[in-house]
Design a protein around this motif. Sequence first.
Motif, mmCIF file in Angstrom:
data_model
loop_
_atom_site.group_PDB
_atom_site.id
_atom_site.type_symbol
_atom_site.label_atom_id
_atom_site.label_comp_id
_atom_site.label_asym_id
_atom_site.label_seq_id
_atom_site.Cartn_x
_atom_site.Cartn_y
_atom_site.Cartn_z
ATOM 1 N N THR A 86 9.669 28.238 -1.785
ATOM 2 C CA THR A 86 9.417 28.976 -0.771
ATOM 3 C C THR A 86 7.810 28.976 -0.761
ATOM 4 O OG1 THR A 86 9.671 30.897 -2.246
ATOM 5 C CG2 THR A 86 11.337 30.412 -0.473
ATOM 6 N N PHE A 87 7.264 28.857 -1.796
ATOM 7 C CA PHE A 87 5.899 28.661 -1.895
ATOM 8 C C PHE A 87 5.303 27.513 -1.173
ATOM 9 C CE2 PHE A 87 2.499 26.558 -4.546
ATOM 10 C CZ PHE A 87 1.671 27.263 -4.238
ATOM 11 N N LEU A 88 6.122 26.287 -1.472
ATOM 12 C CA LEU A 88 5.694 24.914 -0.972
ATOM 13 C C LEU A 88 5.777 25.094 0.677
ATOM 14 C CD1 LEU A 88 7.211 22.444 -3.163
ATOM 15 C CD2 LEU A 88 4.643 23.006 -3.008
ATOM 16 N N LYS A 89 6.770 26.066 1.219
ATOM 17 C CA LYS A 89 7.284 26.137 2.433
ATOM 18 C C LYS A 89 5.968 26.880 3.281
ATOM 19 C CE LYS A 89 10.616 28.470 3.709
ATOM 20 N NZ LYS A 89 10.297 29.532 4.551
ATOM 21 N N ASP A 90 5.843 28.080 2.568
ATOM 22 C CA ASP A 90 5.152 28.956 3.275
ATOM 23 C C ASP A 90 3.664 29.143 3.022
ATOM 24 O OD1 ASP A 90 7.683 30.140 3.936
ATOM 25 O OD2 ASP A 90 7.380 31.659 2.234
ATOM 26 N N TYR A 91 2.912 28.393 2.088
ATOM 27 C CA TYR A 91 1.709 28.605 1.951
ATOM 28 C C TYR A 91 0.936 27.587 2.767
ATOM 29 C CZ TYR A 91 -2.770 29.288 -0.677
ATOM 30 O OH TYR A 91 -3.750 29.358 -0.811
ATOM 31 N N PRO A 92 0.003 27.857 3.332
ATOM 32 C CA PRO A 92 -0.775 27.096 4.397
ATOM 33 C C PRO A 92 -1.859 26.177 3.473
ATOM 34 C CG PRO A 92 -1.947 29.305 4.437
ATOM 35 C CD PRO A 92 -0.812 29.342 3.279
ATOM 36 N N PHE A 93 -1.511 25.156 2.988
ATOM 37 C CA PHE A 93 -2.202 24.438 2.133
ATOM 38 C C PHE A 93 -3.191 23.728 3.163
ATOM 39 C CE2 PHE A 93 1.784 24.671 -0.205
ATOM 40 C CZ PHE A 93 1.177 25.052 -1.511
ATOM 41 N N SER A 94 -4.223 23.259 2.594
ATOM 42 C CA SER A 94 -5.349 22.576 3.352
ATOM 43 C C SER A 94 -5.801 23.070 4.778
ATOM 44 C CB SER A 94 -5.139 21.147 3.616
ATOM 45 O OG SER A 94 -3.826 20.884 4.174
ATOM 46 N N LYS A 95 -5.647 24.321 4.956
ATOM 47 C CA LYS A 95 -5.979 24.993 6.224
ATOM 48 C C LYS A 95 -7.085 26.045 6.053
ATOM 49 C CE LYS A 95 -2.451 24.991 9.887
ATOM 50 N NZ LYS A 95 -1.672 25.917 10.447
ATOM 51 N N LYS A 96 -8.176 26.040 6.866
ATOM 52 C CA LYS A 96 -9.226 27.026 6.631
ATOM 53 C C LYS A 96 -8.763 28.142 7.299
ATOM 54 C CE LYS A 96 -12.621 23.513 7.271
ATOM 55 N NZ LYS A 96 -14.165 23.076 7.800
ATOM 56 N N TRP A 97 -9.353 29.422 6.808
ATOM 57 C CA TRP A 97 -8.884 30.471 6.967
ATOM 58 C C TRP A 97 -8.906 30.800 8.563
ATOM 59 C CZ3 TRP A 97 -6.713 34.377 4.613
ATOM 60 C CH2 TRP A 97 -6.729 35.927 5.259
ATOM 61 N N GLU A 98 -10.051 30.462 9.199
ATOM 62 C CA GLU A 98 -10.119 30.615 10.706
ATOM 63 C C GLU A 98 -9.005 29.757 11.742
ATOM 64 O OE1 GLU A 98 -13.321 27.682 9.284
ATOM 65 O OE2 GLU A 98 -12.664 29.835 8.545
ATOM 66 N N ASP A 99 -8.340 28.695 10.929
ATOM 67 C CA ASP A 99 -7.586 27.943 11.533
ATOM 68 C C ASP A 99 -5.995 28.210 11.397
ATOM 69 O OD1 ASP A 99 -9.554 26.501 12.677
ATOM 70 O OD2 ASP A 99 -9.360 25.025 10.780
ATOM 71 N N MET A 100 -5.875 29.618 10.624
ATOM 72 C CA MET A 100 -4.651 29.857 10.041
ATOM 73 C C MET A 100 -3.911 31.127 11.309
ATOM 74 S SD MET A 100 -4.892 31.019 6.080
ATOM 75 C CE MET A 100 -5.676 29.860 4.936
ATOM 76 N N THR A 101 -2.686 30.987 11.286
ATOM 77 C CA THR A 101 -2.199 32.049 12.150
ATOM 78 C C THR A 101 -2.057 33.407 11.283
ATOM 79 O OG1 THR A 101 0.160 31.688 11.296
ATOM 80 C CG2 THR A 101 -0.565 30.395 13.124
ATOM 81 N N THR A 102 -1.845 34.442 11.966
ATOM 82 C CA THR A 102 -1.764 35.546 11.292
ATOM 83 C C THR A 102 -0.708 35.576 10.102
ATOM 84 O OG1 THR A 102 -2.179 36.846 13.256
ATOM 85 C CG2 THR A 102 -1.128 38.085 11.624
ATOM 86 N N GLN A 103 0.729 34.984 10.507
ATOM 87 C CA GLN A 103 1.620 34.767 9.521
ATOM 88 C C GLN A 103 1.079 33.978 8.255
ATOM 89 O OE1 GLN A 103 4.666 36.512 9.321
ATOM 90 N NE2 GLN A 103 4.415 35.956 7.252
ATOM 91 N N GLU A 104 0.456 32.851 8.580
ATOM 92 C CA GLU A 104 -0.176 31.919 7.624
ATOM 93 C C GLU A 104 -1.289 32.673 6.577
ATOM 94 O OE1 GLU A 104 0.238 27.697 9.435
ATOM 95 O OE2 GLU A 104 -1.667 28.886 9.850
ATOM 96 N N MET A 105 -2.131 33.690 7.396
ATOM 97 C CA MET A 105 -2.941 34.645 6.585
ATOM 98 C C MET A 105 -2.249 35.405 5.740
ATOM 99 S SD MET A 105 -5.762 35.643 9.374
ATOM 100 C CE MET A 105 -6.842 34.344 10.280
ATOM 101 N N ILE A 106 -1.111 36.061 6.059
ATOM 102 C CA ILE A 106 -0.302 36.827 5.258
ATOM 103 C C ILE A 106 0.328 35.909 3.869
ATOM 104 C CG2 ILE A 106 1.965 38.153 5.133
ATOM 105 C CD1 ILE A 106 0.908 38.974 8.149
ATOM 106 N N TYR A 107 0.756 35.023 4.261
ATOM 107 C CA TYR A 107 1.264 34.095 3.090
ATOM 108 C C TYR A 107 0.252 33.741 2.267
ATOM 109 C CZ TYR A 107 5.871 33.606 5.117
ATOM 110 O OH TYR A 107 7.140 33.888 5.582
ATOM 111 N N HIS A 108 -1.002 33.280 2.649
ATOM 112 C CA HIS A 108 -2.011 33.005 1.946
ATOM 113 C C HIS A 108 -2.455 34.032 1.246
ATOM 114 C CE1 HIS A 108 -6.267 32.502 1.036
ATOM 115 N NE2 HIS A 108 -6.111 30.898 0.828
ATOM 116 N N THR A 109 -2.826 35.301 1.696
ATOM 117 C CA THR A 109 -3.280 36.369 0.881
ATOM 118 C C THR A 109 -2.063 36.883 -0.206
ATOM 119 O OG1 THR A 109 -4.527 37.243 2.742
ATOM 120 C CG2 THR A 109 -4.146 38.938 1.146
ATOM 121 N N GLY A 110 -0.677 37.064 0.367
ATOM 122 C CA GLY A 110 0.058 37.426 -0.493
ATOM 123 C C GLY A 110 0.333 36.499 -1.890
#
Length: 127
Positions: A22-46
Amino acid sequence: MKKILCLALLVGSAYSQFTGNTFLKDYPFSKKWEDMTTQEMIYHTGYTMYVTGFIMGDFHMGGRVFLATGTTSVTLLNEALIGMKNEQIIRIMKKWCDDNPEQANKPLDEIVVNALLPLIPPHRDEE
């Protein structure tokens, strides 16, 4: 108060069911914060908070998780992590999951331990 407690238990149990997959599926690897969707920001932070909390919690509990796995001293892990940013620890976890796909279905706490154990240098008496 009961609503807050229920919400805390729900969130806590949700993260306890996360695995390396789930970590591999959910975490937004190699994305900058400003390019993340809201859900990706939640996963990144979590995930970042989970890893930080796990490591700091283990440190404050006297390194019980790392000592239980046969390491000599939690101080050695803390020394290995000095100056290391959360993003680097996340990349180490990703590499471990990529290198061990047959074990990526394990709970996230096991992934953290398995990924970080190789960073611990041998104890002076073990060299």
